[in-house]
Design an enzyme around this catalytic site. Structure first.
Site, PDB file in Angstrom:
ATOM      1  N   LYS A 260      50.485  41.022  36.202  1.00 37.96           N
ATOM      2  CA  LYS A 260      50.570  40.342  34.895  1.00 37.96           C
ATOM      3  C   LYS A 260      49.822  41.088  33.796  1.00 37.96           C
ATOM      4  CE  LYS A 260      46.602  37.343  35.563  1.00 37.96           C
ATOM      5  NZ  LYS A 260      46.096  36.154  36.216  1.00 37.96           N
TER       6      LYS A 260
ATOM      7  N   ARG B  41      39.257  25.649  36.143  1.00 32.27           N
ATOM      8  CA  ARG B  41      40.570  25.956  35.610  1.00 32.27           C
ATOM      9  C   ARG B  41      41.512  25.092  36.432  1.00 32.27           C
ATOM     10  NH1 ARG B  41      43.259  31.958  34.957  1.00 32.27           N
ATOM     11  NH2 ARG B  41      44.254  31.373  36.912  1.00 32.27           N
TER      12      ARG B  41
HETATM   13  C1  LIG Z   1      45.334  36.670  37.161  1.00 36.48           C
HETATM   14  C2  LIG Z   1      45.179  35.979  38.446  1.00 36.48           C
HETATM   15  C3  LIG Z   1      44.763  36.701  39.568  1.00 36.48           C
HETATM   16  C4  LIG Z   1      44.357  38.164  39.518  1.00 36.48           C
HETATM   17  O1  LIG Z   1      43.062  38.282  38.961  1.00 36.48           O
HETATM   18  P1  LIG Z   1      42.284  39.678  38.892  1.00 36.48           P
HETATM   19  O2  LIG Z   1      40.939  39.309  38.402  1.00 36.48           O
HETATM   20  O3  LIG Z   1      43.039  40.532  37.930  1.00 36.48           O
HETATM   21  O4  LIG Z   1      42.261  40.263  40.249  1.00 36.48           O
HETATM   22  C5  LIG Z   1      44.690  36.015  40.765  1.00 36.48           C
HETATM   23  N1  LIG Z   1      45.014  34.703  40.849  1.00 36.48           N
HETATM   24  C6  LIG Z   1      45.413  33.987  39.779  1.00 36.48           C
HETATM   25  C7  LIG Z   1      45.729  32.549  39.942  1.00 36.48           C
HETATM   26  C8  LIG Z   1      45.506  34.599  38.548  1.00 36.48           C
HETATM   27  O5  LIG Z   1      45.901  33.881  37.495  1.00 36.48           O
END
Ligand SMILES: *Cc1c(COP(=O)(O)O)cnc(C)c1O
Length: 356
Positions: free
Chosen positions: A36, A131
């Site tokens: 993402k 969250r």
């Molecule tokens: C963005 C996201 C991740 C990845 O996080 P990083 O810190 O980039 O490794 C993992 N799980 C969820 C639910 C996310 O939204």
């Protein structure tokens, strides 16, 4: 090609992915690569997959469409809680999703039945970061409701930390996740495939040998893309931090004072900046700005050059002590943190240049 452009070193992303996959593998943990931060760029997903990630995690439907259209056919996990209005597309595009709302799960189940598919559900537990996720005392009743639904399968429990509240993954919060998973398994006589213990921020706990036994999946973006852990942003062993480099072009260079002249109000973004008087300095302007990038998250790679600030389209540098004197038309390079990378990837004004 003219600047500004974002250089993306796919070989570094692949070797970073491999380093993380090997490290996690030694703890029995499966890695899902998260694209993402790169708007689901297919080249980046391929690099992660060549480094050995098991599947791809994405937060947006548009990004997953981009990956599918590029012919990437691997397990896909939806990271952001699905929205009911797009339940159909979610089931079409993703094999599994992270969820916390039973009404949404019911909508996914209905669409899955209509498509004669089975959609995997990882139930998110809020272990303190505030969250997404069910409060721990609600997990069992929601699992019971899922068990009654055709079309979806409860494949695991998950949690997300260090994102909103900045809560650090620990033996306590991930231990709670494992304990809840075991409880569900006993209560329903099932074996959950996944205990998904978070993101990049879980890596340091793992390195310290304190990851609670049972956690067997992580969703990793930052450590692969940026080569950093996300608690103190220190480099992660065996990875490189220069997969992304932003290049911009010098459009003005002049010796001017370091403090603005005249009565001052707000700047273009509602701030009231303070200026340090360094006397006359050599100021360079490059052709990127706040519309393209999170300026505070950039580091200039040209030795001796520092960032003074930016408006929407102009970034101002102090080139007084540049090791290599800057000239008009020169290209200046910047390292990007996760936020700057995300914004540069999202800016249509910055050309993306993936390089093998
Ligand atoms: C963005 C996201 C991740 C990845 O996080 P990083 O810190 O980039 O490794 C993992 N799980 C969820 C639910 C996310 O939204």
């Amino acid at each position: 090609m003219g600047a500004p452009y974002l250089e993306i070193r796919l070989d570094i992303i692949a070797s970073n992915a491999q380093a993380i996959v090997d490290f996690c593998g030694s703890f029995g943990v499966e890695v899902w690569g998260v694209t993402k931060g790169c708007c689901g760029m297919p080249e980046v997903a391929r690099a992660m997959l060549s480094g050995g990630v098991f599947g791809i995690g994405e937060s947006r439907l548009a990004n997953i469409s981009r990956l599918r259209e590029a012919g990437i056919d691997v397990p896909f996990l939806m990271l952001r809680l699905p929205h009911i209005s797009e339940a159909r597309s979610i089931v079409e595009a993703f094999d599994m999703s992270l969820n916390s709302e039973i009404d949404t799960i019911r909508a996914l189940a209905a669409e899955a039945r209509a498509m004669r598919k089975r959609h995997g559900v990882i139930l998110m537990v809020d272990t303190g970061d505030l969250r997404e996720g069910l409060w721990p005392d609600r997990v069992s009743e929601t699992a019971r409701k899922i068990a009654d639904l055709d079309g979806v399968e409860l494949v695991g429990l998950g949690t997300n930390l260090s994102c909103y509240g900045g809560v650090i993954p620990s033996e306590a919060n991930l231990g709670l996740l494992v304990q809840l998973a075991r409880q569900i398994e006993q209560e329903f006589g099932v074996k959950l495939k996944y205990i998904s213990g978070g993101n990049t921020s879980t890596l340091p706990l793992m390195a310290s040998g304190k990851l609670p036994a049972g956690v067997n999946m992580l969703r990793i973006g930052e450590a692969i893309l940026q080569g950093t852990e996300s608690i103190h942003r220190t480099p992660w062993p065996g990875t490189r931090q220069d997969a992304f480099v932003l290049h911009a072009e010098v459009i003005e260079i002049a010796d001017k004072p370091s403090v603005p002249i005249g009565e001052r109000g707000q700047d273009g973004f509602g701030g009231c900046p303070v200026f340090e008087d360094r006397g006359l300095i050599r100021r360079a302007i490059v052709n990127i700005g706040r519309q393209d990038v999170l300026v505070e998250n950039l580091t200039c790679l040209d030795k001796g050059v520092t960032i003074l600030g930016a408006s929407s389209d102009h970034m101002i540098l102090d080139a007084t002590h540049a090791l290599q004197p800057l000239n008009i038309g020169d290209t200046v390079s910047f390292n990007l943190g996760y936020g700057a990378m995300l914004q540069a990837m999202t800016s249509p004004y910055i050309e993306k240049k993936p390089a093998p």
